[in-house]
Design an enzyme around this catalytic site. Structure first.
Site, PDB file in Angstrom:
ATOM      1  N   ARG A 190     -16.729  -3.121 -18.826  1.00  0.00           N
ATOM      2  CA  ARG A 190     -16.733  -4.475 -17.881  1.00  0.00           C
ATOM      3  C   ARG A 190     -15.563  -3.765 -16.247  1.00  0.00           C
ATOM      4  NH1 ARG A 190     -19.848  -6.737 -20.317  1.00  0.00           N
ATOM      5  NH2 ARG A 190     -20.063  -8.107 -21.585  1.00  0.00           N
TER       6      ARG A 190
ATOM      7  N   ASP B 238       0.916  -1.388  -0.098  1.00  0.00           N
ATOM      8  CA  ASP B 238      -0.152  -0.446   0.371  1.00  0.00           C
ATOM      9  C   ASP B 238       0.685   0.744  -0.105  1.00  0.00           C
ATOM     10  OD1 ASP B 238      -2.613  -1.607  -0.028  1.00  0.00           O
ATOM     11  OD2 ASP B 238      -2.690  -1.402   2.316  1.00  0.00           O
TER      12      ASP B 238
HETATM   13  O1  F6P Z   1      -1.565  -5.265   2.911  1.00  0.00           O
HETATM   14  C1  F6P Z   1      -1.775  -4.596   2.283  1.00  0.00           C
HETATM   15  C2  F6P Z   1      -3.415  -5.342   2.085  1.00  0.00           C
HETATM   16  O2  F6P Z   1      -2.602  -5.934   1.230  1.00  0.00           O
HETATM   17  C3  F6P Z   1      -4.096  -3.872   1.824  1.00  0.00           C
HETATM   18  O3  F6P Z   1      -4.599  -3.134   0.221  1.00  0.00           O
HETATM   19  C4  F6P Z   1      -5.587  -5.040   1.862  1.00  0.00           C
HETATM   20  O4  F6P Z   1      -7.248  -4.118   1.399  1.00  0.00           O
HETATM   21  C5  F6P Z   1      -5.175  -5.529   2.403  1.00  0.00           C
HETATM   22  O5  F6P Z   1      -3.943  -6.002   2.809  1.00  0.00           O
HETATM   23  C6  F6P Z   1      -6.343  -7.772   2.380  1.00  0.00           C
HETATM   24  O6  F6P Z   1      -5.804  -7.766   3.401  1.00  0.00           O
HETATM   25  P1  F6P Z   1      -6.033  -9.788   3.178  1.00  0.00           P
HETATM   26  O7  F6P Z   1      -4.522 -10.336   2.611  1.00  0.00           O
HETATM   27  O8  F6P Z   1      -5.479 -10.316   4.663  1.00  0.00           O
HETATM   28  O9  F6P Z   1      -7.113  -9.634   2.485  1.00  0.00           O
END
Ligand code: F6P
Length: 361
Positions: free
Chosen positions: A267, A127
């Site tokens: 889409r 992120d």
């Molecule tokens: O680590 C950050 C992240 O990749 C976010 O962008 C995302 O919302 C979240 O983790 C998803 O988490 P998980 O892998 O637990 O589904």
């Protein structure tokens, strides 16, 4: 000294190069690196593995983390914190290198401040939203995957004369969407930091489409706030209280809106966890390696409560407290810079409407 290394939170490319950099430097400085499995969970349960030069030698190109990870928050249960302290004593760990984002490093900081645990942090997250550092590793690799997706979507959008919406990860910050949008030549970018104006977007997409382009690409961050409420809150929350966004289907909802508003066939595609796997880019390998080495250096220098960080070209040490003070969001000016590319003023006014040039189906 025996030094524990753990990786916590969501995985991302670069974790293995960081483990490798820290391990090799620790050994060079005469320490014994110990791998702790599955993030803070491993320290609660006493799960460790030896880390040797042979073990880490070839992991520079491997995605994921050889140590495993979890989103465990020991501060949810005081007994877990005590178990961590007991295991640190039992395994004779003189220091812990915690590789993670705001949650994992938040735990490290609390262990340091509240219990005197000697910790050093290494920043990771696809992120790119951790403070105190210009970049986190994992981000460049995630953007590369997203740009590749954009290139592929452009081909098929063009063939079918469609609009395609690409949904990328980014819970609070739109870094991945912004970079993927710029590098992939998006016609509109939606990020959580900027209030969305879907109607302005639809008007623009219509102008682009009927102005001659006859397709369109939109990138949306999963964390974007849509004006028509939440479709599904069933995602739940993780141990750190973060809402899981998996059920929001933001890309699909934006695509539906565009199709209804513009009449152009639309889409959506979601790349989800594909962004978190695969070999790290060269940039991430180098960044992660340098941060890992720095973390080991900080351990050797007895500088605890610190995080290795990158500022410009330099790897520096910053207090964990500073890094955790606020999330690093996309600055307004950067989004405005990108807006010049997707809201072009010189674009020809709409030459023909939907009834005159029917989109191919
Ligand atoms: O680590 C950050 C992240 O990749 C976010 O962008 C995302 O919302 C979240 O983790 C998803 O988490 P998980 O892998 O637990 O589904």
């Amino acid at each position: 000294m025996r030094v524990g290394i753990l990786t916590g939170g969501g995985d991302c490319p670069g974790l293995n190069p960081a483990i490798r950099g820290a391990t090799l430097r620790l050994i060079r400085d005469g320490h014994t690196p110990i791998g702790i499995l599955q993030g803070w969970k491993g320290l609660i349960e006493g799960l460790t593995v030896p880390l040797t030069e042979e073990r880490v030698d070839e992991i520079i190109r491997e995605g994921g983390t050889i140590l495993g990870t979890s989103r465990t928050n020991p501060f949810k249960n005081p007994a877990d914190v005590q178990r961590i302290l007991d295991n640190i004593a039992d395994f004779e760990l003189g220091a812990i290198i915690a590789i993670g984002g705001e949650d994992t490093l938040g735990v490290a900081q609390r262990l340091y401040v509240e219990h005197g645990v000697r910790v050093v942090g290494v920043p990771k997250t696809m992120d790119n939203d951790l403070g105190g550092t210009d970049f986190t590793f994992g981000f460049d690799s995630a953007v590369s995957v997203a740009v590749d997706a954009m290139d592929r979507l452009r081909d098929t959008a063009k063939s079918h004369a469609r609009i395609i919406v690409l949904e990328v990860m980014g819970r609070y910050a739109g870094w991945v969407a912004l970079y993927a949008g710029i590098a992939g030549g998006a016609d509109w970018i939606l990020i959580p930091e900027v209030p969305v104006d879907l109607d302005a977007m639809c008007d623009y997409l219509k102008r682009v489409y009927y102005g001659g382009k006859r397709y369109g690409l939109v990138v949306v961050s999963e964390g974007v706030k849509l004006p028509f409420g939440e479709a599904d809150e069933a995602g739940g929350v993780d141990e750190f209280g973060h809402r899981l966004l998996k059920a929001r289907a933001v890309g699909a909802r934006v695509a539906r809106y565009i199709e209804e508003k513009t009449g152009i066939e639309t889409r959506d595609a979601v790349i989800g966890h594909i962004q978190r796997g695969g070999p790290p880019t060269a940039f991430d390998r180098v960044l992660a390696t340098r941060l890992g080495i720095k973390a080991a250096e900080l351990v050797s220098a007895g500088q605890f409560g610190m995080m290795a960080a990158v500022r410009g070209m330099e790897i520096v040490a910053v207090p964990l407290e500073e890094a955790l003070r606020a999330l690093k969001l996309v600055p307004h000016e950067l989004y405005e810079e990108a807006r010049q590319l997707f809201q072009r003023v010189a674009l020809q006014p709409q030459r023909s409407g939907p009834s005159e040039v029917a989109p191919a189906r």
